[in-house]
Write a protein that holds these residues in place. Structure first.
Motif, short mmCIF file in Angstrom:
data_model
loop_
_atom_site.label_atom_id
_atom_site.label_comp_id
_atom_site.label_asym_id
_atom_site.label_seq_id
_atom_site.Cartn_x
_atom_site.Cartn_y
_atom_site.Cartn_z
N THR A 102 -6.83 -2.69 31.87
CA THR A 102 -6.46 -3.65 31.07
C THR A 102 -5.87 -3.28 29.89
OG1 THR A 102 -8.51 -4.92 31.77
CG2 THR A 102 -7.53 -5.39 29.49
N ILE A 103 -4.62 -3.93 29.31
CA ILE A 103 -3.96 -3.70 28.10
C ILE A 103 -4.58 -4.52 26.95
CG2 ILE A 103 -1.76 -3.69 27.07
CD1 ILE A 103 -0.29 -3.15 29.64
N ILE A 104 -5.05 -3.86 25.85
CA ILE A 104 -5.65 -4.58 24.82
C ILE A 104 -4.72 -5.60 24.03
CG2 ILE A 104 -6.87 -4.35 22.59
CD1 ILE A 104 -8.03 -1.54 23.80
N THR A 105 -5.11 -6.89 23.93
CA THR A 105 -4.37 -8.10 23.41
C THR A 105 -4.84 -8.24 22.05
OG1 THR A 105 -5.58 -9.45 24.33
CG2 THR A 105 -3.58 -9.00 25.47
N GLN A 106 -3.94 -8.84 21.15
CA GLN A 106 -4.60 -9.32 19.78
C GLN A 106 -5.68 -10.20 19.97
OE1 GLN A 106 -3.19 -8.11 17.08
NE2 GLN A 106 -4.96 -9.41 15.84
N ASP A 107 -5.58 -11.15 21.07
CA ASP A 107 -6.78 -11.85 21.16
C ASP A 107 -8.16 -11.49 21.36
OD1 ASP A 107 -5.12 -14.19 20.95
OD2 ASP A 107 -4.93 -14.76 23.13
N MET A 108 -7.91 -10.14 21.94
CA MET A 108 -9.54 -9.49 22.40
C MET A 108 -9.89 -8.88 21.06
SD MET A 108 -8.28 -7.24 25.94
CE MET A 108 -7.72 -7.90 27.28
N VAL A 109 -8.98 -8.41 20.12
CA VAL A 109 -9.27 -7.99 18.85
C VAL A 109 -10.04 -8.99 18.01
CG1 VAL A 109 -8.55 -6.93 16.75
CG2 VAL A 109 -7.55 -6.05 18.64
N ILE A 110 -9.08 -10.06 18.20
CA ILE A 110 -9.75 -11.31 17.22
C ILE A 110 -11.35 -11.65 17.79
CG2 ILE A 110 -9.44 -13.60 16.88
CD1 ILE A 110 -6.33 -13.33 16.37
N GLU A 111 -11.46 -11.68 19.01
CA GLU A 111 -12.65 -12.04 19.59
C GLU A 111 -13.89 -11.11 19.14
OE1 GLU A 111 -14.73 -12.02 24.01
OE2 GLU A 111 -12.40 -12.53 24.09
N LEU A 112 -13.31 -9.97 18.95
CA LEU A 112 -14.32 -8.74 18.61
C LEU A 112 -14.75 -9.00 17.16
CD1 LEU A 112 -14.81 -6.67 20.58
CD2 LEU A 112 -13.87 -4.98 19.08
N MET A 113 -13.70 -9.52 16.16
CA MET A 113 -13.95 -9.89 14.85
C MET A 113 -14.80 -11.09 14.80
SD MET A 113 -10.02 -9.05 13.39
CE MET A 113 -10.23 -9.52 11.78
N ASP A 114 -14.46 -11.99 15.57
CA ASP A 114 -15.21 -13.35 15.60
C ASP A 114 -16.66 -12.95 15.95
OD1 ASP A 114 -13.27 -14.80 14.57
OD2 ASP A 114 -12.30 -15.59 16.49
N SER A 115 -16.90 -12.09 16.91
CA SER A 115 -18.34 -11.64 17.16
C SER A 115 -19.15 -11.32 16.22
CB SER A 115 -18.15 -11.04 18.45
OG SER A 115 -17.61 -11.52 19.61
N ASN A 116 -18.20 -10.45 15.40
CA ASN A 116 -18.79 -9.65 14.33
C ASN A 116 -19.24 -10.61 13.19
OD1 ASN A 116 -19.54 -7.30 12.51
ND2 ASN A 116 -17.74 -8.08 11.30
N ARG A 117 -18.41 -11.60 12.75
CA ARG A 117 -18.64 -12.73 12.03
C ARG A 117 -19.65 -13.50 12.29
NH1 ARG A 117 -16.54 -13.53 6.72
NH2 ARG A 117 -14.56 -12.48 6.44
N ASN A 118 -19.97 -13.67 13.51
CA ASN A 118 -21.17 -14.88 14.04
C ASN A 118 -22.58 -13.92 13.78
OD1 ASN A 118 -19.21 -16.64 14.32
ND2 ASN A 118 -18.98 -16.10 16.28
N MET A 119 -22.55 -12.51 13.56
CA MET A 119 -23.57 -11.86 13.55
C MET A 119 -24.61 -12.79 12.57
SD MET A 119 -24.33 -9.14 15.20
CE MET A 119 -25.46 -8.40 14.23
N LYS A 120 -26.11 -12.49 12.79
CA LYS A 120 -27.12 -13.29 11.84
C LYS A 120 -27.82 -12.31 11.21
CE LYS A 120 -25.52 -17.44 13.05
NZ LYS A 120 -24.62 -18.08 12.25
N TYR A 121 -27.78 -12.53 9.67
CA TYR A 121 -28.84 -11.59 9.09
C TYR A 121 -29.66 -12.50 8.51
CZ TYR A 121 -25.16 -8.04 9.73
OH TYR A 121 -24.25 -7.23 10.37
#
Length: 482
Positions: A102-121
């Motif tokens: 798999t070649i990493i795309t910008q969408d994969m990186v954004i998905e990772l960032m969104d997953s982090n932003r959706n963390m609940k504290y």
């Protein structure tokens, strides 16, 4: 003063004072300060946090009115610095396993960032998420896009604040009817305005010594690695001195006049006394012990906040700023307790500032955060000229920038240090919901089309359909033969 057609307005909500500033940016990057207004905030802001919404809103309204009167121009929106006691950073790791080759795309990186932003504290709001680096298989990368891998890992530093404090701050501006152009993390704006690229790259700790709080920001390889706000500041020294049976106002004056962060024991004169007023005095040794005792506690807390893995990586040293950095021999005190030899006091910002204001000309570190916020502004805050006509009471409706002048930004589109206001968050959520509904509608349409296609195919392949086709063909053949 002639009304300026374009200017930026920034507001800092400090524990001892709230300050508003208006400035005009020049093509060469310098800033002309047009107006500065200060109001006491000690009765409704504690340790950088809003505790009384109504009083804060009244103070904000007063600052805007005074600025408008000086500028002879309406203010349509403002930039706001967010800091205070409850802000802290937490590390977080998000991982994603990928199929082979798999070649990493910008969408994969954004998905990772969104997953982090959706963390609940619990009870905490994510204000900002600083990307540390990405782990691609076993290698660390700052930009993983285009690399072939089977495992992608994002390392983030999430900046949190208590939800109640975040809501209070938003509510103040809403109550005052003041539009927020952008909320910005005050420690990051400060760091960008006083630290050099070399310091950020080689590793440093920025310590902002305020009245009620001390903020510690650790940088390495040009990335923010840690952020913490200690609920101790210069006012704690003043309160300790007040235990000598003196008023806090007198204790503050004595602190400014006599206090030193470090005094060698051999240099202390046991017979020397400092004057409180015409009648009263205090022993110099007792005074020195109180000041140094509290300052030692603050420095120890600062050092405790620096992650141990960066102890030997602070090649850029420790940079001190804020009002507390003016205390005599403050560098010596930090050197003695941290054993870091490289200590610098950032008396002023790195930008060229043109101003006749005495507080700015003092170059004492107190205005650095506010000037840093001013430098971040890039949307014009100037409206129409102020109309002093007594018969004109109607004030024009001002469009909210997050509703009218800027598209709703999703978390991955927001620059580092910028905090979405509640209005912008709501708009982004509505936009995201609209996009999801549109995607769902399209999916259902595609499914329906596919169902119709399969239905048609089945119909065409059915026994009766085939029989009818054959019968028609047979009929055509007979007719043609005849």
């Amino acid at each position: 003063m002639v009304a300026a057609k374009e200017f930026i307005v920034a507001i800092e909500l400090g524990s001892s004072k709230m300050t508003g500033i208006a400035g005009q940016k020049n093509l060469d990057g310098s800033i002309n300060v047009l107006a500065v207004v200060k109001e006491d905030s000690s009765s409704f802001i504690r340790k950088g946090v809003v505790y009384n919404i109504d009083k804060t809103a009244q103070c904000l309204t007063s600052i805007i009115k005074k600025l408008e009167n000086q500028l002879k121009t309406e203010i349509t929106q403002v930039y706001v610095g967010v800091g205070g006691q409850s802000i802290r950073s937490v590390r977080n790791v998000i991982t994603k396993d990928l199929p082979a080759e798999t070649i990493i795309t910008q969408d994969m990186v954004i998905e990772l960032m969104d997953s982090n932003r959706n963390m609940k504290y619990p009870d905490q709001e994510i204000l900002d998420a600083a990307v540390q680096e990405y782990k691609v298989d076993s290698q660390y990368q700052l930009d993983p896009v285009g690399i072939q891998a089977t495992h992608l890992e994002g390392n983030f530093l999430n900046i949190l604040e208590r939800k109640a404090f975040y809501r209070n701050l938003n509510k103040c501006f809403e109550t005052a009817g003041i539009n927020v152009a952008e909320m910005y993390l005050a420690p990051l704006a400060l760091a960008d305005s006083v630290l050099t690229e070399a310091e950020k790259r080689s590793g440093c700790a920025l310590v902002d010594l305020g009245a009620d709080t001390t903020t510690v920001s650790v940088y390495s390889k040009n990335i923010l690695r840690h952020l913490a706000v200690i609920p101790l500041g210069g006012n704690n020294i003043t309160k300790d001195l007040a235990t000598l049976q003196i008023e806090e106002s007198d204790a503050e004056k004595m602190k400014l006049k006599y206090a030193s962060a470090f005094t060698d024991n051999n240099d202390i004169d046991n017979n020397l006394k400092y004057s409180i007023d015409a009648e009263r005095q205090v022993e110099s040794r007792k005074f020195i012990e109180i000041v140094e005792g509290r300052l030692e506690e603050i420095i120890e807390n600062v050092w405790y906040q620096i992650p141990s893995e960066y102890y030997d990586k602070l090649l850029g040293g420790i940079i001190l700023t804020g009002g507390g950095s003016n205390m005599k021999d403050i560098e010596k005190a930090f050197m003695n307790h941290t054993h870091v030899d490289k200590i610098r006091i950032a008396k002023f910002v790195t930008h060229t500032i043109n101003s006749n204001n005495e507080d700015i000309k003092a170059h004492d570190g107190k205005m650095n955060t506010l000037l840093g916020l001013l430098a971040k502004g890039d949307i014009n805050c100037a409206g129409d000229e102020v109309n002093n006509d007594l018969f004109s009471n109607q004030k024009k409706e001002i469009p909210h920038p997050t509703n009218d002048q800027r598209q709703a930004r999703q978390a991955s589109e927001i620059p580092a240090g910028v905090i979405r206001t509640e209005a912008e968050k709501q708009k982004a959520e509505e936009e995201k919901r609209r996009q999801e509904e549109e995607a769902e509608r399209q999916r259902l349409e595609e499914e329906e089309k596919e169902r119709q296609r399969i239905k048609q195919e089945k119909r065409e392949n059915s026994f009766w359909n085939k029989f009818m086709k054959k019968a028609k063909e047979f009929g055509k053949d007979i007719v043609s033969e005849e």
